[in-house]
Design a protein around this motif. Structure first.
Motif, PDB file in Angstrom:
ATOM      1  N   LEU A  86       0.832  -1.212   0.000  1.00  0.00           N
ATOM      2  CA  LEU A  86       0.000   0.000   0.000  1.00  0.00           C
ATOM      3  C   LEU A  86       0.860   1.253   0.000  1.00  0.00           C
ATOM      4  O   LEU A  86       1.828   1.351   0.749  1.00  0.00           O
ATOM      5  N   ARG A  87       0.482   2.215  -0.830  1.00  0.00           N
ATOM      6  CA  ARG A  87       1.096   3.543  -0.827  1.00  0.00           C
ATOM      7  C   ARG A  87       0.010   4.586  -0.605  1.00  0.00           C
ATOM      8  O   ARG A  87      -1.018   4.583  -1.291  1.00  0.00           O
ATOM      9  N   TYR A 143      -4.251  17.275  -1.998  1.00  0.00           N
ATOM     10  CA  TYR A 143      -4.427  15.991  -2.684  1.00  0.00           C
ATOM     11  C   TYR A 143      -4.320  14.853  -1.682  1.00  0.00           C
ATOM     12  O   TYR A 143      -3.468  14.885  -0.780  1.00  0.00           O
ATOM     13  N   VAL A 144      -5.170  13.837  -1.827  1.00  0.00           N
ATOM     14  CA  VAL A 144      -5.034  12.578  -1.097  1.00  0.00           C
ATOM     15  C   VAL A 144      -5.168  11.454  -2.115  1.00  0.00           C
ATOM     16  O   VAL A 144      -6.055  11.489  -2.991  1.00  0.00           O
ATOM     17  N   GLY A 145      -4.275  10.468  -2.038  1.00  0.00           N
ATOM     18  CA  GLY A 145      -4.302   9.392  -3.005  1.00  0.00           C
ATOM     19  C   GLY A 145      -3.773   8.099  -2.423  1.00  0.00           C
ATOM     20  O   GLY A 145      -3.051   8.097  -1.414  1.00  0.00           O
ATOM     21  N   ALA A 146      -4.120   6.985  -3.067  1.00  0.00           N
ATOM     22  CA  ALA A 146      -3.684   5.666  -2.614  1.00  0.00           C
ATOM     23  C   ALA A 146      -3.455   4.760  -3.808  1.00  0.00           C
ATOM     24  O   ALA A 146      -4.172   4.844  -4.819  1.00  0.00           O
ATOM     25  N   LEU A 147      -2.460   3.904  -3.697  1.00  0.00           N
ATOM     26  CA  LEU A 147      -2.175   2.864  -4.693  1.00  0.00           C
ATOM     27  C   LEU A 147      -1.943   1.563  -3.942  1.00  0.00           C
ATOM     28  O   LEU A 147      -1.114   1.519  -3.024  1.00  0.00           O
ATOM     29  N   TYR A 148      -2.673   0.516  -4.323  1.00  0.00           N
ATOM     30  CA  TYR A 148      -2.512  -0.781  -3.662  1.00  0.00           C
ATOM     31  C   TYR A 148      -2.126  -1.818  -4.706  1.00  0.00           C
ATOM     32  O   TYR A 148      -2.780  -1.934  -5.756  1.00  0.00           O
ATOM     33  N   THR A 149      -1.067  -2.563  -4.416  1.00  0.00           N
ATOM     34  CA  THR A 149      -0.579  -3.604  -5.319  1.00  0.00           C
ATOM     35  C   THR A 149      -0.647  -4.955  -4.625  1.00  0.00           C
ATOM     36  O   THR A 149      -0.124  -5.109  -3.512  1.00  0.00           O
ATOM     37  N   ILE A 150      -1.313  -5.894  -5.242  1.00  0.00           N
ATOM     38  CA  ILE A 150      -1.386  -7.257  -4.730  1.00  0.00           C
ATOM     39  C   ILE A 150      -1.023  -8.202  -5.869  1.00  0.00           C
ATOM     40  O   ILE A 150      -1.664  -8.190  -6.920  1.00  0.00           O
ATOM     41  N   LYS A 151       0.032  -8.963  -5.647  1.00  0.00           N
ATOM     42  CA  LYS A 151       0.615  -9.800  -6.691  1.00  0.00           C
ATOM     43  C   LYS A 151       0.942  -8.901  -7.891  1.00  0.00           C
ATOM     44  O   LYS A 151       1.738  -8.000  -7.797  1.00  0.00           O
TER      45      LYS A 151
END
Length: 412
Positions: free
Chosen positions: A247-248, A285-293
């Protein structure tokens, strides 16, 4: 005996200074391709007051009004050589000197150029190119983090790129949507000094903290140097980031004074606008990046505004624009990646002004240094919106457009 020890200590200091580990690296990127876009325009901003340097509502002579209308119209489809499909082409040098004890001194110089023409990129001054228009810094780093001073890429841009599935690329990404906010807020596109946030900041001092359990912060201050006005031309920003467990997260606040830019430009003259500390640039600004596999998904919300009242010297006062984004990416192999994004802008003051953009792209690493890419995008502007699909390819107010871009990017 004491003299002998003092001499030995002095020689040790001199020796460490003379033989400290240091390095200088020359580097660059070439990014070239072809672009087709179904509509195009001559200027970035849809605001006639920005084009003419006159207060809003001013009635222009017929010839001047016709000139402005012509600049804002759709010029038709365009097929062209395009520099910077993923990011700009750059050339630079950087160096580091080990000071001992975990401390180091560093410098960096970096500027953009167009591979199609060889021209250098634009600076804060309208119409004046800058050789090192992206980065020209000196700094120190150590256990406390790092401090760099000079012209540099604003910390907010890194935060936005790290929480966007399209990684703030030049084609169809959060970067292009943010530029759409700037054009809607009256940015004439003739310099890097815009009305919402900042891609680059001159005279900036940026502190970057160490990483504590995935949490880090960036603090920026850029003094304006305007005599008699302490806040004249100043920039301030704060960024808070988290990275861990795939998670970022990023949150940022940016404030600027006397932006967009110090001059208003007409077809015949440039009129100086006094830098008095006018608070006319605010962005958060508010943001999120989620990486799974191999999957990545992103989302963000931001608002850009000109908080100062509207006046002859601040024709875009009161502007407030919202930007929403979602993105999705998938990495098929370590060398092959696809990503997509949707970016929606709306004007809080006028519901007719909206813009929706959808973009997708694929890139394939031919080697460690070379990437081939293909991208496609579509944008639907309403009202006076001029959001484009790719940086440098302009769109007329209220016009929809589609674009296709293929290219090659090589690092050296």
């Amino acid at each position: 005996m004491k003299l002998k020890w003092v001499a030995a200590a002095a020689m040790a200091v001199i020796g460490n200074s003379a033989y400290a580990d240091s390095s200088v690296t020359l580097y660059g990127v070439l990014d070239s391709g072809l672009l087709y876009q179904s509509t195009s325009a001559a200027v970035v901003s849809a605001n006639p007051s920005t084009l003419t340097g006159l207060p809003p509502g001013t009635r222009l002579p017929p010839a001047a009004a016709a000139s402005v209308a012509n600049a804002l119209r759709n010029l038709g489809a365009v097929y062209r050589f395009k520099d910077g499909g993923i990011y700009s082409s750059v050339w630079g040098m950087k160096g580091t000197e080990d000071l001992g004890g975990g401390y180091a001194a560093n410098f960096r110089l970096q500027g953009t150029f167009d591979t199609g023409t060889g021209k250098t990129g634009q600076s804060d001054t309208a119409g004046v190119p800058g050789f090192f228009n992206q980065i020209a810094t000196a700094g120190v780093s150590g256990p406390f983090g790092s401090i760099n001073a000079g012209r540099q890429i604003a910390p907010m841009i890194y935060a936005m790129g790290e929480t966007d599935a399209r990684h703030a690329q030049y084609f169809g990404s959060i970067l292009g949507a943010w530029i759409g906010l700037n054009s809607a807020a009256g940015w004439p596109g003739t310099s890097t000094n815009g009305p919402i946030g900042a891609l680059y900041d001159s005279n900036a001092i940026v502190y970057r903290s160490p990483n504590f359990y995935g949490i880090s912060a960036d603090l920026e201050y850029a003094p304006g140097g305007v005599a008699g006005h302490f806040q004249g031309g100043t920039r301030e920003s704060a960024v808070l980031k988290y990275s861990g467990y795939g998670l970022r997260l990023a949150a940022l606040y940016y404030s600027g004074h006397d932006t967009n830019p110090f001059t208003t430009v007409s077809s015949t003259a440039a009129t100086a606008v006094p830098a008095t500390g006018l608070n006319n640039n605010r962005y958060w600004y508010v943001g999120a990046l989620y990486t799974i596999k191999d999957f990545s998904v992103s989302a963000s919300y931001s608002n850009g505004a000109n908080p100062a009242p509207r006046s002859a010297l601040n024709p875009n006062g009161g502007t407030s624009l919202d930007l929403y984004s979602v993105g999705l990416g998938y990495r098929f192999t370590p060398a092959f990646n696809v990503s997509s994004g949707l970016y929606y802008i709306k004007d809080r003051n006028d519901s007719k002004n909206t813009s929706l953009e959808v973009a997708a792209g694929a890139d394939y690493s031919l080697s460690k240094s070379t990437v081939a890419y293909a991208q496609v995008g579509w944008v639907n502007n309403h009202g006076v919106m001029t959001q484009g699909i790719t940086y440098g390819a302009l769109v007329a107010p209220g016009m929809g457009t589609a674009a296709v871009n293929i290219g090659l990017r090589h690092n050296f």
